[in-house]
Motif scaffolding. Structure first.
Motif, mmCIF file in Angstrom:
data_model
loop_
_atom_site.group_PDB
_atom_site.id
_atom_site.type_symbol
_atom_site.label_atom_id
_atom_site.label_comp_id
_atom_site.label_asym_id
_atom_site.label_seq_id
_atom_site.Cartn_x
_atom_site.Cartn_y
_atom_site.Cartn_z
ATOM 1 N N LYS A 88 0.834 -1.201 0.000
ATOM 2 C CA LYS A 88 0.000 0.000 0.000
ATOM 3 C C LYS A 88 0.871 1.255 0.000
ATOM 4 O O LYS A 88 0.622 2.204 -0.735
ATOM 5 C CB LYS A 88 -0.909 -0.007 1.230
ATOM 6 N N ARG A 89 1.931 1.234 0.813
ATOM 7 C CA ARG A 89 2.811 2.394 0.912
ATOM 8 C C ARG A 89 3.559 2.621 -0.400
ATOM 9 O O ARG A 89 3.794 3.753 -0.810
ATOM 10 C CB ARG A 89 3.810 2.194 2.063
ATOM 11 N N ARG A 90 3.917 1.526 -1.078
ATOM 12 C CA ARG A 90 4.630 1.638 -2.353
ATOM 13 C C ARG A 90 3.766 2.343 -3.391
ATOM 14 O O ARG A 90 4.236 3.195 -4.145
ATOM 15 C CB ARG A 90 5.032 0.251 -2.840
ATOM 16 N N ILE A 91 2.474 1.990 -3.424
ATOM 17 C CA ILE A 91 1.559 2.629 -4.365
ATOM 18 C C ILE A 91 1.385 4.103 -4.020
ATOM 19 O O ILE A 91 1.401 4.974 -4.887
ATOM 20 C CB ILE A 91 0.196 1.903 -4.363
ATOM 21 N N GLU A 92 1.214 4.398 -2.713
ATOM 22 C CA GLU A 92 1.084 5.789 -2.273
ATOM 23 C C GLU A 92 2.332 6.584 -2.653
ATOM 24 O O GLU A 92 2.248 7.705 -3.147
ATOM 25 C CB GLU A 92 0.891 5.851 -0.758
#
Length: 203
Positions: free
Chosen positions: A137-141
């Motif tokens: 999720k953090r990578r996409i953000e």
């Protein structure tokens, strides 16, 4: 093997291309003779913007791609088919001139490859995630934050810092704020604490 491939932006819109192909997960072609499995750092004259793997190379006329800014000729040459691993239009390496880093385009030696990999990965280092799902999720953000194209505000919206060279975007429920790195990390840590409290609540 590892290569540093510098693309002339007057001929191919590299920054737009890597963002588009990273989102669609499509491979794309650039003129280069590279072996299957080799890793490639893609750069403009300003610095590195993406890291990719070579799927294969083939001798052919130029494959169709809307990001080319010059007309295609019928001449055959070798093109490498590239699969993007990561893209970052705000990475610290983008602001580093290659002469200053003492790095030349083309094949890199093992020591330079290791340095580039460590420098590239350090720009993505996150300490505020603890599970694989959080990391995804953090990578996409982080991808959306680093490649948001609107101009940054003149100062950090949390602390007021005006050091523009370090200001960056923070995505919050689909909206973007300009934050300094310290406030950016605190914003993510605070959000994670709220999630933890909600998960532990009986209500």
């Amino acid at each position: 093997m590892c290569h540093l491939l510098i693309v002339e932006e007057s001929e191919f819109a590299l920054r737009q291309a890597v963002v588009a192909y990273y989102e669609t997960k499509e491979p794309f072609y650039l003129p280069a003779e590279l072996a299957e499995g080799e890793d490639v750092f893609l750069a403009t004259a300003d610095g590195i913007v993406a890291y990719a793997e070579v799927l294969f190379s083939e001798y052919t006329t130029r494959p169709a791609d809307p990001h080319w800014l010059v007309e295609a000729d019928e001449q055959e040459r070798t093109y490498a088919c590239l699969d993007l691993i990561s893209v970052d239009l705000r990475h610290p390496l983008l602001g580093s001139g290659f002469p200053a880093l003492n790095i030349k385009p083309g094949q890199t030696d093992p020591k330079t490859r290791q340095w580039l990999l460590e420098a590239w990965q350090a720009g993505h280092f996150e300490t505020d995630v603890s599970t694989v799902e959080e990391a995804k999720k953090r990578r996409i953000e982080r991808f959306r934050e680093r490649n948001h194209s609107a101009p940054l505000m003149a100062s950090c919206e949390a602390c007021g810092s005006t050091q523009r060279s370090v200001l960056e975007w923070h995505e919050d429920n689909g909206h973007f704020k300009t934050l300094c790195p310290t406030c950016h990390r605190l914003a993510h840590q605070a959000y994670q604490e709220i999630q933890d409290i909600a998960a532990a609540s009986d209500d």
